[in-house]
Design an enzyme around this catalytic site. Structure first.
Site, PDB file in Angstrom:
ATOM      1  N   SER A 189       0.849  -1.205   0.000  1.00 23.04           N
ATOM      2  CA  SER A 189       0.000   0.000   0.000  1.00 23.04           C
ATOM      3  C   SER A 189       0.877   1.245   0.000  1.00 23.04           C
ATOM      4  O   SER A 189       2.085   1.160   0.283  1.00 23.04           O
ATOM      5  CB  SER A 189      -0.846  -0.032   1.280  1.00 23.04           C
TER       6      SER A 189
ATOM      7  N   TYR B 270      -3.707  -0.159   9.833  1.00 23.94           N
ATOM      8  CA  TYR B 270      -3.482  -0.520   8.421  1.00 23.94           C
ATOM      9  C   TYR B 270      -2.045  -0.192   8.021  1.00 23.94           C
ATOM     10  O   TYR B 270      -1.363  -1.003   7.380  1.00 23.94           O
ATOM     11  CB  TYR B 270      -4.492   0.255   7.568  1.00 23.94           C
TER      12      TYR B 270
HETATM   13  P1  NAP Z   1     -11.797  -5.079  -1.068  1.00 21.63           P
HETATM   14  O1  NAP Z   1     -12.574  -4.551  -2.240  1.00 21.63           O
HETATM   15  O2  NAP Z   1     -12.284  -4.785   0.296  1.00 21.63           O
HETATM   16  O3  NAP Z   1     -11.503  -6.667  -1.228  1.00 21.63           O
HETATM   17  C1  NAP Z   1     -10.765  -7.403  -0.264  1.00 21.63           C
HETATM   18  C2  NAP Z   1     -11.253  -8.824  -0.260  1.00 21.63           C
HETATM   19  O4  NAP Z   1     -10.635  -9.578   0.802  1.00 21.63           O
HETATM   20  C3  NAP Z   1     -12.759  -8.927  -0.025  1.00 21.63           C
HETATM   21  O5  NAP Z   1     -13.319  -9.877  -0.903  1.00 21.63           O
HETATM   22  C4  NAP Z   1     -12.817  -9.375   1.415  1.00 21.63           C
HETATM   23  O6  NAP Z   1     -14.014 -10.001   1.784  1.00 21.63           O
HETATM   24  C5  NAP Z   1     -11.623 -10.308   1.475  1.00 21.63           C
HETATM   25  N1  NAP Z   1     -11.265 -10.638   2.843  1.00 21.63           N
HETATM   26  C6  NAP Z   1     -11.291  -9.819   3.929  1.00 21.63           C
HETATM   27  N2  NAP Z   1     -10.909 -10.493   5.031  1.00 21.63           N
HETATM   28  C7  NAP Z   1     -10.616 -11.755   4.637  1.00 21.63           C
HETATM   29  C8  NAP Z   1     -10.181 -12.925   5.314  1.00 21.63           C
HETATM   30  N3  NAP Z   1      -9.953 -12.938   6.638  1.00 21.63           N
HETATM   31  N4  NAP Z   1      -9.989 -14.064   4.602  1.00 21.63           N
HETATM   32  C9  NAP Z   1     -10.237 -14.081   3.267  1.00 21.63           C
HETATM   33  N5  NAP Z   1     -10.666 -13.012   2.568  1.00 21.63           N
HETATM   34  C10 NAP Z   1     -10.850 -11.861   3.241  1.00 21.63           C
HETATM   35  O7  NAP Z   1     -10.354  -4.517  -1.181  1.00 21.63           O
HETATM   36  P2  NAP Z   1      -9.488  -4.078  -2.452  1.00 21.63           P
HETATM   37  O8  NAP Z   1      -9.566  -2.598  -2.527  1.00 21.63           O
HETATM   38  O9  NAP Z   1      -9.776  -4.909  -3.651  1.00 21.63           O
HETATM   39  O10 NAP Z   1      -8.083  -4.436  -1.837  1.00 21.63           O
HETATM   40  C11 NAP Z   1      -7.401  -5.661  -2.030  1.00 21.63           C
HETATM   41  C12 NAP Z   1      -6.061  -5.544  -1.359  1.00 21.63           C
HETATM   42  O11 NAP Z   1      -5.368  -4.409  -1.882  1.00 21.63           O
HETATM   43  C13 NAP Z   1      -6.137  -5.309   0.151  1.00 21.63           C
HETATM   44  O12 NAP Z   1      -5.054  -5.966   0.772  1.00 21.63           O
HETATM   45  C14 NAP Z   1      -5.969  -3.812   0.287  1.00 21.63           C
HETATM   46  O13 NAP Z   1      -5.459  -3.428   1.524  1.00 21.63           O
HETATM   47  C15 NAP Z   1      -4.982  -3.539  -0.826  1.00 21.63           C
HETATM   48  N6  NAP Z   1      -4.943  -2.174  -1.315  1.00 21.63           N
HETATM   49  C16 NAP Z   1      -6.067  -1.550  -1.758  1.00 21.63           C
HETATM   50  C17 NAP Z   1      -5.955  -0.245  -2.258  1.00 21.63           C
HETATM   51  C18 NAP Z   1      -7.124   0.534  -2.763  1.00 21.63           C
HETATM   52  O14 NAP Z   1      -6.961   1.748  -2.982  1.00 21.63           O
HETATM   53  N7  NAP Z   1      -8.297  -0.058  -2.987  1.00 21.63           N
HETATM   54  C19 NAP Z   1      -4.720   0.364  -2.300  1.00 21.63           C
HETATM   55  C20 NAP Z   1      -3.606  -0.311  -1.809  1.00 21.63           C
HETATM   56  C21 NAP Z   1      -3.735  -1.589  -1.327  1.00 21.63           C
HETATM   57  P3  NAP Z   1     -15.196  -9.074   2.494  1.00 21.63           P
HETATM   58  O15 NAP Z   1     -15.880  -8.369   1.376  1.00 21.63           O
HETATM   59  O16 NAP Z   1     -16.064 -10.054   3.194  1.00 21.63           O
HETATM   60  O17 NAP Z   1     -14.511  -8.145   3.464  1.00 21.63           O
HETATM   61  C1  GCO Z   2      -6.958   5.239   3.114  1.00 23.15           C
HETATM   62  C2  GCO Z   2      -7.010   4.241   2.008  1.00 23.15           C
HETATM   63  C3  GCO Z   2      -5.720   3.507   1.782  1.00 23.15           C
HETATM   64  C4  GCO Z   2      -5.705   2.871   0.443  1.00 23.15           C
HETATM   65  C5  GCO Z   2      -4.470   2.260  -0.052  1.00 23.15           C
HETATM   66  C6  GCO Z   2      -3.448   3.241  -0.486  1.00 23.15           C
HETATM   67  O1  GCO Z   2      -7.912   5.298   3.877  1.00 23.15           O
HETATM   68  O2  GCO Z   2      -5.989   6.002   3.174  1.00 23.15           O
HETATM   69  O3  GCO Z   2      -8.046   3.340   2.084  1.00 23.15           O
HETATM   70  O4  GCO Z   2      -4.904   3.310   2.730  1.00 23.15           O
HETATM   71  O5  GCO Z   2      -6.736   1.961   0.302  1.00 23.15           O
HETATM   72  O6  GCO Z   2      -3.980   1.199   0.700  1.00 23.15           O
HETATM   73  O7  GCO Z   2      -2.417   2.611  -1.116  1.00 23.15           O
END
Ligand code: NAP
Ligand code: GCO
Length: 264
Positions: free
Chosen positions: A144, A157
């Site tokens: 992240s 986080y």
């Molecule tokens: P998301 O839309 O919330 O999807 C995350 C998935 O993980 C959901 O299907 C969730 O299920 C599942 N999950 C949560 N807890 C779990 C567990 N204990 N065991 C198995 N599955 C579980 O998130 P996303 O935005 O696609 O993010 C995916 C990854 O990228 C995460 O690690 C997030 O921190 C990272 N990330 C996201 C962003 C961003 O801007 N979106 C940026 C940087 C990093 P539920 O729906 O039931 O919770």
């Molecule tokens: C926030 C965001 C994040 C992003 C992501 C950035 O509240 O600042 O949700 O932390 O999802 O991980 O890379």
């Protein structure tokens, strides 16, 4: 010729019913891999299976909580039997809680660390012995911006994602000699359900202040999409990255390179 093909590989992407995980698994399938994913609820697995089918991808879905070591070990054994041993693992499942630190309970802090940091440890530990036996493997940890930066309300986080960056380096250090490459992808701000609350329109129809803030803070002047992460993930999953290890590839539209707009 540079080899980006994932033909014949088995790729496990955790939490990949939708969002970033779904996009990465789709990219892997397009590059030739067999797709396996898990989610915590049966209804999410079913939703994911239907979405993959709609894209013409024959995915295998399992109900499994990444924080539960017994469930994870059983799932990895079942995958080996039903699909084949895991060649590529993406630790994608993750949650965020946006709560000011002094208002956050220790239980809430622990839950974020458990899913976002202990989860990748548990799943990696379950697949590494098989990778060693096969002569190598690829692990990609979804890090992240918060692996590098802090901000109000995301202490747990940021602690987890900073830890995940170091877990990435440590897996690379400990298992590199077995031809295992462990790298991270550090997405910038990506439009998914996880960030939806930060993009919600205001009652007067204007943009959420955080939405405008992110667009101004990103040299690309937009939010990322899950599709933006597909190419970097295929690179890190393929032979093309065989000498890249312990690296976090930030896919952030330039956020980490930018000091921010000067006041007008
Ligand atoms: P998301 O839309 O919330 O999807 C995350 C998935 O993980 C959901 O299907 C969730 O299920 C599942 N999950 C949560 N807890 C779990 C567990 N204990 N065991 C198995 N599955 C579980 O998130 P996303 O935005 O696609 O993010 C995916 C990854 O990228 C995460 O690690 C997030 O921190 C990272 N990330 C996201 C962003 C961003 O801007 N979106 C940026 C940087 C990093 P539920 O729906 O039931 O919770
Ligand atoms: C926030 C965001 C994040 C992003 C992501 C950035 O509240 O600042 O949700 O932390 O999802 O991980 O890379």
């Amino acid at each position: 010729m540079v080899n980006f093909s994932l033909e014949g590989k088995v790729a496990l992407v955790t939490g990949a019913s939708y969002g970033i995980g779904f996009a990465l698994a789709t990219a892997f399938a397009e590059a030739g891999a067999k797709i396996v994913f898990n989610d915590i609820k049966q209804e999410l697995v079913d939703k994911g299976l239907a979405a993959y089918k709609e894209k013409g991808i024959e995915a295998h879905g399992y109900v499994c909580d990444v924080t539960n070591e017994d469930q994870v070990n059983a799932m990895v054994a079942q995958i080996a039997e039903e699909v084949g041993p895991v060649n590529i693992l993406v630790n994608n499942a993750g949650i965020i809680k946006r709560i000011p630190m002094c208002e956050m309970t220790a239980a809430e802090f622990r839950q974020v660390i458990d899913i976002d940091l202990n989860g990748p440890f548990i799943v990696s530990k379950a697949v590494i012995p098989g990778m060693i036996k096969m002569g190598g493997g690829k692990i990609i940890n979804i890090c992240s911006m918060m692996s590098e930066l802090g901000r109000e309300t995301v202490s747990a986080y940021a602690a987890a994602k900073g830890g995940l960056k170091m877990l990435t380096r440590n897996i690379a250090s400990e298992y590199g000699e077995y031809n295992i490459q462990c790298n991270g992808i550090g997405p910038g701000y990506i439009a998914t359900p996880q960030t939806a609350p930060l993009r919600e329109r205001q009652p007067d129809g204007s943009r959420h202040p955080f939405d405008s803030f992110i667009v101004a803070k990103t040299p690309a002047a937009r939010w990322g999409t899950p599709e933006d992460l597909m190419g970097p993930a295929v690179f890190l999953a393929s032979e093309a990255s065989n000498f890249v290890n312990g690296h976090v590839l930030y896919v952030d539209g330039g956020i980490l390179a930018y000091i921010g707009k000067q006041p007008q």
